[in-house]
Write a protein that holds these residues in place. Structure first.
Motif, PDB file in Angstrom:
ATOM      1  N   ARG A   1     -18.090   3.867  -6.116  1.00 38.66           N
ATOM      2  CA  ARG A   1     -17.868   2.941  -7.227  1.00 38.66           C
ATOM      3  C   ARG A   1     -17.597   3.755  -8.491  1.00 38.66           C
ATOM      4  NH1 ARG A   1     -19.025  -2.316  -7.857  1.00 38.66           N
ATOM      5  NH2 ARG A   1     -20.376  -2.406  -6.039  1.00 38.66           N
ATOM      6  N   ASN A   2     -16.411   3.584  -9.058  1.00 37.66           N
ATOM      7  CA  ASN A   2     -16.030   4.264 -10.293  1.00 37.66           C
ATOM      8  C   ASN A   2     -15.762   3.206 -11.362  1.00 37.66           C
ATOM      9  OD1 ASN A   2     -15.856   7.271  -9.851  1.00 37.66           O
ATOM     10  ND2 ASN A   2     -14.597   6.585  -8.125  1.00 37.66           N
ATOM     11  N   THR A   3     -16.787   2.888 -12.136  1.00 37.94           N
ATOM     12  CA  THR A   3     -16.727   1.828 -13.132  1.00 37.94           C
ATOM     13  C   THR A   3     -16.182   2.361 -14.449  1.00 37.94           C
ATOM     14  OG1 THR A   3     -18.617   0.715 -12.139  1.00 37.94           O
ATOM     15  CG2 THR A   3     -18.115   0.172 -14.421  1.00 37.94           C
ATOM     16  N   MET A   4     -15.332   1.589 -15.092  1.00 36.41           N
ATOM     17  CA  MET A   4     -14.808   1.993 -16.391  1.00 36.41           C
ATOM     18  C   MET A   4     -15.794   1.651 -17.507  1.00 36.41           C
ATOM     19  SD  MET A   4     -10.782   1.003 -16.049  1.00 36.41           S
ATOM     20  CE  MET A   4     -10.374   1.795 -17.617  1.00 36.41           C
ATOM     21  N   LEU A   5     -16.077   0.364 -17.703  1.00 36.33           N
ATOM     22  CA  LEU A   5     -17.019  -0.069 -18.741  1.00 36.33           C
ATOM     23  C   LEU A   5     -18.307  -0.519 -18.070  1.00 36.33           C
ATOM     24  CD1 LEU A   5     -14.670  -2.179 -21.059  1.00 36.33           C
ATOM     25  CD2 LEU A   5     -15.222   0.264 -21.209  1.00 36.33           C
ATOM     26  N   ALA A   6     -19.355   0.226 -18.275  1.00 35.95           N
ATOM     27  CA  ALA A   6     -20.651  -0.084 -17.670  1.00 35.95           C
ATOM     28  C   ALA A   6     -21.595  -0.579 -18.764  1.00 35.95           C
ATOM     29  CB  ALA A   6     -21.229   1.147 -16.986  1.00 35.95           C
ATOM     30  N   PHE A   7     -21.823  -1.893 -18.788  1.00 40.26           N
ATOM     31  CA  PHE A   7     -22.755  -2.479 -19.743  1.00 40.26           C
ATOM     32  C   PHE A   7     -24.129  -2.562 -19.091  1.00 40.26           C
ATOM     33  CE2 PHE A   7     -18.710  -3.851 -21.404  1.00 40.26           C
ATOM     34  CZ  PHE A   7     -18.894  -3.871 -22.778  1.00 40.26           C
ATOM     35  N   GLY A   8     -25.090  -1.893 -19.700  1.00 43.76           N
ATOM     36  CA  GLY A   8     -26.445  -1.857 -19.163  1.00 43.76           C
ATOM     37  C   GLY A   8     -26.960  -0.436 -19.181  1.00 43.76           C
ATOM     38  N   ALA A   9     -28.215  -0.290 -19.595  1.00 44.22           N
ATOM     39  CA  ALA A   9     -28.783   1.055 -19.693  1.00 44.22           C
ATOM     40  C   ALA A   9     -28.788   1.757 -18.345  1.00 44.22           C
ATOM     41  CB  ALA A   9     -30.204   0.979 -20.258  1.00 44.22           C
ATOM     42  N   ASP A  10     -28.905   0.987 -17.270  1.00 44.06           N
ATOM     43  CA  ASP A  10     -28.812   1.526 -15.917  1.00 44.06           C
ATOM     44  C   ASP A  10     -28.060   0.496 -15.092  1.00 44.06           C
ATOM     45  OD1 ASP A  10     -29.067   2.527 -13.366  1.00 44.06           O
ATOM     46  OD2 ASP A  10     -31.110   3.210 -13.658  1.00 44.06           O
ATOM     47  N   HIS A  11     -26.768   0.716 -14.918  1.00 43.29           N
ATOM     48  CA  HIS A  11     -25.927  -0.336 -14.372  1.00 43.29           C
ATOM     49  C   HIS A  11     -25.873  -0.360 -12.856  1.00 43.29           C
ATOM     50  CE1 HIS A  11     -22.573   2.534 -13.487  1.00 43.29           C
ATOM     51  NE2 HIS A  11     -23.133   3.189 -14.482  1.00 43.29           N
ATOM     52  N   GLU A  12     -26.591   0.507 -12.154  1.00 47.35           N
ATOM     53  CA  GLU A  12     -26.528   0.526 -10.702  1.00 47.35           C
ATOM     54  C   GLU A  12     -27.887   0.338 -10.027  1.00 47.35           C
ATOM     55  OE1 GLU A  12     -24.095   0.388  -8.745  1.00 47.35           O
ATOM     56  OE2 GLU A  12     -22.494   0.603 -10.201  1.00 47.35           O
ATOM     57  N   ILE A  13     -28.945   0.163 -10.793  1.00 46.42           N
ATOM     58  CA  ILE A  13     -30.264  -0.079 -10.219  1.00 46.42           C
ATOM     59  C   ILE A  13     -30.792  -1.389 -10.784  1.00 46.42           C
ATOM     60  CG2 ILE A  13     -32.662   0.705 -10.141  1.00 46.42           C
ATOM     61  CD1 ILE A  13     -30.892   2.334  -8.365  1.00 46.42           C
ATOM     62  N   ILE A  14     -31.274  -2.269  -9.915  1.00 47.01           N
ATOM     63  CA  ILE A  14     -31.897  -3.514 -10.356  1.00 47.01           C
ATOM     64  C   ILE A  14     -33.340  -3.183 -10.740  1.00 47.01           C
ATOM     65  CG2 ILE A  14     -32.504  -5.865  -9.723  1.00 47.01           C
ATOM     66  CD1 ILE A  14     -29.494  -5.242  -9.984  1.00 47.01           C
ATOM     67  N   ARG A  15     -33.603  -3.134 -12.042  1.00 45.16           N
ATOM     68  CA  ARG A  15     -34.877  -2.620 -12.538  1.00 45.16           C
ATOM     69  C   ARG A  15     -35.868  -3.707 -12.917  1.00 45.16           C
ATOM     70  NH1 ARG A  15     -33.812   1.924 -16.915  1.00 45.16           N
ATOM     71  NH2 ARG A  15     -32.966   0.173 -18.093  1.00 45.16           N
ATOM     72  N   PHE A  16     -35.388  -4.898 -13.255  1.00 44.22           N
ATOM     73  CA  PHE A  16     -36.305  -5.945 -13.713  1.00 44.22           C
ATOM     74  C   PHE A  16     -37.415  -6.208 -12.690  1.00 44.22           C
ATOM     75  CE2 PHE A  16     -33.517  -8.558 -16.890  1.00 44.22           C
ATOM     76  CZ  PHE A  16     -33.394  -7.435 -17.683  1.00 44.22           C
ATOM     77  N   GLN A  17     -37.092  -6.166 -11.408  1.00 43.93           N
ATOM     78  CA  GLN A  17     -38.071  -6.501 -10.377  1.00 43.93           C
ATOM     79  C   GLN A  17     -38.717  -5.268  -9.751  1.00 43.93           C
ATOM     80  OE1 GLN A  17     -35.101  -8.574  -8.010  1.00 43.93           O
ATOM     81  NE2 GLN A  17     -35.383  -7.110  -6.336  1.00 43.93           N
ATOM     82  N   ASN A  18     -38.502  -4.117 -10.361  1.00 44.03           N
ATOM     83  CA  ASN A  18     -39.006  -2.859  -9.817  1.00 44.03           C
ATOM     84  C   ASN A  18     -40.202  -2.383 -10.641  1.00 44.03           C
ATOM     85  OD1 ASN A  18     -39.371  -0.116  -9.088  1.00 44.03           O
ATOM     86  ND2 ASN A  18     -37.229   0.026  -8.443  1.00 44.03           N
ATOM     87  N   ARG A  19     -41.352  -2.264  -9.993  1.00 46.65           N
ATOM     88  CA  ARG A  19     -42.573  -1.840 -10.690  1.00 46.65           C
ATOM     89  C   ARG A  19     -42.436  -0.474 -11.343  1.00 46.65           C
ATOM     90  NH1 ARG A  19     -47.071  -4.923  -8.860  1.00 46.65           N
ATOM     91  NH2 ARG A  19     -46.549  -6.222  -7.037  1.00 46.65           N
ATOM     92  N   ASP A  20     -41.582   0.359 -10.809  1.00 45.88           N
ATOM     93  CA  ASP A  20     -41.404   1.685 -11.387  1.00 45.88           C
ATOM     94  C   ASP A  20     -40.769   1.629 -12.767  1.00 45.88           C
ATOM     95  OD1 ASP A  20     -42.464   2.826  -9.103  1.00 45.88           O
ATOM     96  OD2 ASP A  20     -40.499   3.181  -8.182  1.00 45.88           O
TER      97      ASP A  20
END
Length: 546
Positions: A145-164
């Motif tokens: 995946r080569n994204t041009m405009l990546a909106f989000g501090a971490d655009h490839e990990i779903i963090r909201f549901q991750n305890r870490d």
């Protein structure tokens, strides 16, 4: 109902990349600046936003030099500014010719945008992904995946549901739909929340795609543990938990009036407040190299896409996420799409599609053209045109109102009104209604070939309204109702013409159904039979308004 009847190919809506566990990567020369900008964005923004011209930061705009360092510097300056800012692009072609790793080993980006930043182009300004702006396929990867405009501090990990990442979950008392208050089981845990915090409320804390309600806190009652939310909840949860996602959410970002061309023009992840207006997003499908060619959008709250064009250059078209997972409070208005297919996530809510034009180009794997399942969905005034949907073993559809088996209880109050559907259907269905109470009114269907027009078949009780539609068919049945155990749909005032056996067909169950269908005042021409219904199996049917 057999599972195969409703199974959708979800892999076409979500890249398998996101299901794999990533490793944390950093990018020399870029990660430090972005990290500092991310920290700054967490502060309260009280000052007015400022403007930042990319050419003032060294961007050439000649289509030859790599302008990523200059543009990222302008973005970082806007993010660090206490009031955020607008990054301006004068009319030029800006080459994006380097790529940086994300936290997933198979995913890279050209530019990353965090909170309180708007990208604004002068008419004709273009971002073009160069050959060095795409990393090659990593060893062992199924795609890159080569994204041009990546909106989000971490655009490839779903963090909201991750305890870490989210600081942990806090148990809530039972939550109720249509209310704006939730209560912590332990009032003392209210100290973890402040007015203005962004939160995610989960039905459970285990699994990949979890039923979720995102929102923002307005009042905290430390005595009772009650948290007042800015917006009412859409669904009720029996054993909910809440996470404070303020520190990891991206907020108030936008892209306007830009042309963006490359393998994947846009990714938006875990964002509150996103706008895309007057842009032209172009997937370059000629690149090859197992580049993922789509739009990757997950967990958006309060989004708006208006007057954009989504299209492709090269052989083939892209898949459109609209968006996925548990996005809510969104608008798609007056956009033009040329895509393979598009679909929303499993737990979408309060999303409106108005005055859009969809031109679909299904491939041999396509079983669904548009999937608009969710809660409180409006699909109105759109035009949808498609060639044949080839996959699905007779159950494929141009448009469906549910993502698949097991999700029916999460969808409802869907209005599909005043649209035009043009379908060259050599089989399968034009419209498949699975949700319990969908309204399908005032639409125009132009269907060629043996495809069905409207197929209504979902778990009982299903109480649909199919009314005031103009349906022009080939040889397929215009409306088929297949109720299980309980009848309850209203089919009235439709104008139907075709050349098949039955204009309206009510399937016969093994035993007589309870309830009643209301079927009358339909004008049917061309069919050998206007209506087929076995009244011994549907004894409550009302076939006249007299």
């Amino acid at each position: 109902m057999p599972t195969k009847h409703l199974r959708l190919n979800l892999l076409l809506f979500r890249s398998t990349l996101l299901a794999l566990i990533g490793v944390l990567c950093t990018s020399a020369g870029q990660a430090t600046d972005v990290g500092q900008a991310t920290a700054a964005s967490r502060q309260a923004h009280t000052k007015r936003p400022e403007s930042f011209n990319v050419k003032d930061f060294g961007a050439k705009g000649d289509g030859v030099a790599d302008d990523i360092p200059a543009i990222q510097s302008a973005i970082n300056a806007a993010t660090k500014n206490e009031g955020g800012g607008t990054v301006n692009f004068p009319k030029s072609t800006y080459l994006l010719n380097s790529a940086y790793p994300s936290s997933h080993p198979w995913a890279f980006h050209n530019l990353i945008i965090d909170s309180n930043v708007t990208l604004l182009g002068e008419t004709g300004a273009k971002l073009l992904q160069g050959p060095e702006g795409r990393q090659p396929l990593p060893e062992g990867a199924e795609g890159v995946r080569n994204t041009m405009l990546a909106f989000g501090a971490d655009h490839e990990i779903i963090r909201f549901q991750n305890r870490d990442y989210n600081g942990g979950f806090f148990e809530l008392q039972v939550t109720q739909a249509s209310t704006s208050k939730v209560a912590l089981k332990m009032a003392s845990e209210s100290s973890k929340f402040l007015p203005g915090d962004y939160v995610a409320i989960y039905e459970t804390t285990k699994g990949d795609v979890i039923p979720t309600e995102t929102g923002r806190i307005t009042v905290v009652n430390a005595t009772t543990g009650e948290l007042q939310l800015k917006e009412p909840l859409t669904r009720s949860f029996k054993t909910p938990s809440i996470a404070n996602v303020t520190k990891i959410a991206t907020t108030n970002v936008a892209v306007k009036n830009l042309i963006v061309e490359g393998s994947e023009p846009l990714t938006v992840t875990e964002t509150f407040g996103f706008t895309a207006e007057d842009c032209r997003f172009i997937n370059d499908t000629s690149i090859g190299g197992k580049n993922v060619v789509d739009y990757n959008m997950n967990t958006l709250n309060g989004f708006r896409f208006a007057r954009n064009v989504f299209t492709s250059v090269g052989p083939g078209y892209a898949v459109m996420e609209m968006p996925q997972r548990n996005s809510r409070h969104g608008v798609w208005d007056s956009n033009a799409f040329e895509i393979v297919q598009g679909g929303m996530g499993e737990y979408a809510a309060d999303i409106q599609f108005t005055s859009n034009t969809f031109k679909l180009h299904p491939n041999e794997r396509t079983s669904v053209g548009l999937m608009i399942g969710g809660k409180d969905i409006v699909f109105s005034g759109n035009t949808v045109t498609s060639d044949n949907i080839p996959a699905g073993d007779g159950w494929g559809s141009l448009l469906v109102d549910c993502v698949g088996p097991g999700y029916e209880r999460y969808v409802g109050n869907i209005a599909i009104d005043d649209n035009t559907f043009n379908y060259q259907g050599d089989g399968n269905n034009t419209i498949h209604l699975v949700a319990a109470d969908t309204s399908f009114t005032g639409n125009t269907l132009n269907v060629k070939g043996p495809a069905l027009g409207v197929r209504a078949e979902g778990p009982p009780p299903q109480r649909l309204t199919i009314k005031d539609n103009m349906i022009s068919m080939g040889t397929g049945t215009a409306i088929m109702i297949a109720s299980s155990r309980i009848d309850g749909s209203t089919i009235t005032d439709n104008t139907i013409n075709g050349a098949g056996a039955h204009g309206i067909y009510v399937a016969s169950p093994e035993k007589p159904n309870a309830g009643k269908h209301v079927i009358y005042r339909n004008q049917v021409s061309g069919y050998r039979s206007e209506l087929f219904i076995d009244l011994t199996l549907h004894p409550g049917a009302v076939l006249s308004d007299k």
